[in-house]
Design a protein around this motif. Structure first.
Motif, short mmCIF file in Angstrom:
data_model
loop_
_atom_site.label_atom_id
_atom_site.label_comp_id
_atom_site.label_asym_id
_atom_site.label_seq_id
_atom_site.Cartn_x
_atom_site.Cartn_y
_atom_site.Cartn_z
N ALA A 30 -3.32 14.70 43.67
CA ALA A 30 -3.10 16.15 43.64
C ALA A 30 -4.16 16.99 44.62
O ALA A 30 -5.13 16.69 43.59
CB ALA A 30 -2.14 16.58 42.61
N LYS A 31 -3.33 17.47 45.59
CA LYS A 31 -4.36 18.99 46.29
C LYS A 31 -4.55 20.17 45.11
O LYS A 31 -5.77 20.88 45.15
CB LYS A 31 -5.14 18.99 47.40
N ARG A 32 -3.35 20.17 44.83
CA ARG A 32 -3.11 21.30 43.83
C ARG A 32 -2.22 20.94 43.15
O ARG A 32 -1.11 20.39 43.18
CB ARG A 32 -3.07 23.09 45.23
N MET A 33 -2.36 21.27 41.89
CA MET A 33 -1.65 20.33 41.12
C MET A 33 -0.14 21.98 40.06
O MET A 33 -0.92 22.85 39.89
CB MET A 33 -2.53 20.45 39.43
N ASN A 34 0.61 21.52 39.70
CA ASN A 34 1.69 21.65 38.84
C ASN A 34 1.25 21.41 37.53
O ASN A 34 1.82 20.70 37.21
CB ASN A 34 3.09 21.16 40.06
N ASN A 39 2.37 18.43 32.63
CA ASN A 39 2.74 18.75 31.17
C ASN A 39 3.76 18.64 30.39
O ASN A 39 3.62 17.64 29.78
CB ASN A 39 1.78 20.08 30.79
N ALA A 40 5.11 18.78 31.45
CA ALA A 40 6.32 18.35 31.24
C ALA A 40 6.00 16.66 31.06
O ALA A 40 6.96 15.92 30.23
CB ALA A 40 7.26 18.73 31.86
N VAL A 41 5.93 15.89 32.62
CA VAL A 41 5.80 14.51 32.44
C VAL A 41 5.28 13.53 31.39
O VAL A 41 5.41 12.64 30.93
CB VAL A 41 5.16 13.96 33.77
N ASN A 42 4.03 14.19 30.97
CA ASN A 42 3.17 14.03 29.70
C ASN A 42 3.77 13.87 28.59
O ASN A 42 3.97 13.27 27.67
CB ASN A 42 1.81 15.03 29.48
N PHE A 43 4.41 14.71 28.20
CA PHE A 43 5.22 15.40 26.77
C PHE A 43 6.95 14.01 27.11
O PHE A 43 6.73 13.69 26.16
CB PHE A 43 6.27 16.68 26.99
N VAL A 44 7.47 14.13 28.28
CA VAL A 44 7.56 13.00 28.00
C VAL A 44 7.80 11.75 27.72
O VAL A 44 8.51 10.85 27.08
CB VAL A 44 9.15 12.83 29.63
N ILE A 70 1.85 18.06 21.56
CA ILE A 70 1.84 19.28 20.64
C ILE A 70 0.89 19.25 22.28
O ILE A 70 0.83 20.70 22.44
CB ILE A 70 0.65 18.97 19.61
N ILE A 71 -0.55 19.28 23.02
CA ILE A 71 -1.08 19.89 24.14
C ILE A 71 -0.22 19.69 25.02
O ILE A 71 -0.64 20.09 25.76
CB ILE A 71 -2.45 18.35 24.04
N ALA A 72 0.64 19.08 25.66
CA ALA A 72 1.39 19.21 26.74
C ALA A 72 2.61 20.38 26.18
O ALA A 72 2.63 21.27 27.12
CB ALA A 72 2.84 17.83 26.54
N LEU A 73 2.96 20.66 25.08
CA LEU A 73 3.61 21.57 24.54
C LEU A 73 2.84 23.36 24.80
O LEU A 73 3.22 24.04 26.06
CB LEU A 73 4.09 21.72 23.24
N PHE A 74 1.80 22.93 24.09
CA PHE A 74 0.70 24.12 25.34
C PHE A 74 0.34 24.19 26.53
O PHE A 74 0.69 25.52 27.04
CB PHE A 74 -0.43 23.61 23.61
N GLY A 75 0.86 23.40 27.48
CA GLY A 75 0.16 23.40 28.13
C GLY A 75 1.65 23.99 29.13
O GLY A 75 1.97 24.41 30.03
N ILE A 76 2.90 23.28 28.61
CA ILE A 76 4.02 23.96 28.92
C ILE A 76 4.07 25.52 29.07
O ILE A 76 4.70 25.45 30.31
CB ILE A 76 4.91 23.23 29.09
N VAL A 77 3.98 25.87 27.42
CA VAL A 77 3.74 27.72 27.37
C VAL A 77 2.91 28.26 28.30
O VAL A 77 3.32 28.78 28.79
CB VAL A 77 4.12 27.48 25.98
N ALA A 79 1.71 27.71 31.08
CA ALA A 79 2.42 27.33 32.68
C ALA A 79 3.51 28.54 32.79
O ALA A 79 3.65 29.08 33.74
CB ALA A 79 2.30 25.85 33.14
N LEU A 80 4.08 28.05 32.04
CA LEU A 80 5.77 29.27 32.53
C LEU A 80 5.17 30.28 32.25
O LEU A 80 5.98 31.40 32.72
CB LEU A 80 6.77 28.92 31.24
N ARG A 81 3.60 31.20 30.72
CA ARG A 81 3.16 32.33 31.04
C ARG A 81 2.89 33.06 32.05
O ARG A 81 2.08 34.13 32.28
CB ARG A 81 2.36 32.15 29.87
N THR A 82 1.84 31.94 33.00
CA THR A 82 1.04 32.49 34.11
C THR A 82 1.95 32.60 35.26
O THR A 82 2.64 31.97 36.01
CB THR A 82 -0.14 30.92 34.35
N PRO A 83 1.46 34.16 36.59
CA PRO A 83 2.43 34.31 37.17
C PRO A 83 1.62 32.87 38.37
O PRO A 83 0.90 32.49 38.89
CB PRO A 83 1.63 35.37 37.23
N ARG A 84 2.85 32.79 38.86
CA ARG A 84 2.36 32.14 40.10
C ARG A 84 2.03 33.18 41.49
O ARG A 84 2.85 33.53 41.68
CB ARG A 84 3.99 31.06 40.25
N VAL A 85 1.66 32.43 41.66
CA VAL A 85 0.70 32.83 43.21
C VAL A 85 1.42 32.05 44.59
O VAL A 85 1.81 30.33 44.26
CB VAL A 85 -0.26 32.42 43.33
#
Length: 91
Positions: A30-34, A39-44, A70-77, A79-85
């Motif tokens: 990916a040029k720009r990673m979501n 993290n959601a795909v890793n968690f699943v 657990i690591i994926a959950l931290f990444g999800i949280v 990502a959800l707390r980071t403002p979207r550019v």
């Protein structure tokens, strides 16, 4: 898990493995990673593998999948707390 055949557990495990490998490939291409999707795909994937491990049990691998979730959950949280550019408009 009761009621899941060994074959079904293997198929669930393969689906989980596919998710994790797909997320890893995405992170390298990916040029720009979501981060939320990554993290959601890793968690699943880890959750599916953990489900399969309840039938075909392996303690070290189960621990790995729990840590992975657990690591994926931290990444999800995060990502959800980071403002979207907003995306830059195409030239």
């Amino acid at each position: 898990m009761m009621g899941i055949s060994s074959f079904a557990a293997d198929m669930i495990g393969f689906a989980g493995s596919f998710c994790i490998v797909a997320a890893f490939a995405y992170s390298n291409m990916a040029k720009r990673m979501n981060l939320l999707a990554f993290n959601a795909v890793n968690f699943v994937g880890a959750a599916l593998l953990a489900i399969s491990l309840t039938v075909n049990y392996n303690l070290p691998t189960m621990v790995l999948e729990i840590v992975w979730m657990i690591i994926a959950l931290f990444g999800i949280v995060k990502a959800l707390r980071t403002p979207r550019v907003p995306a830059e408009p195409a030239p």
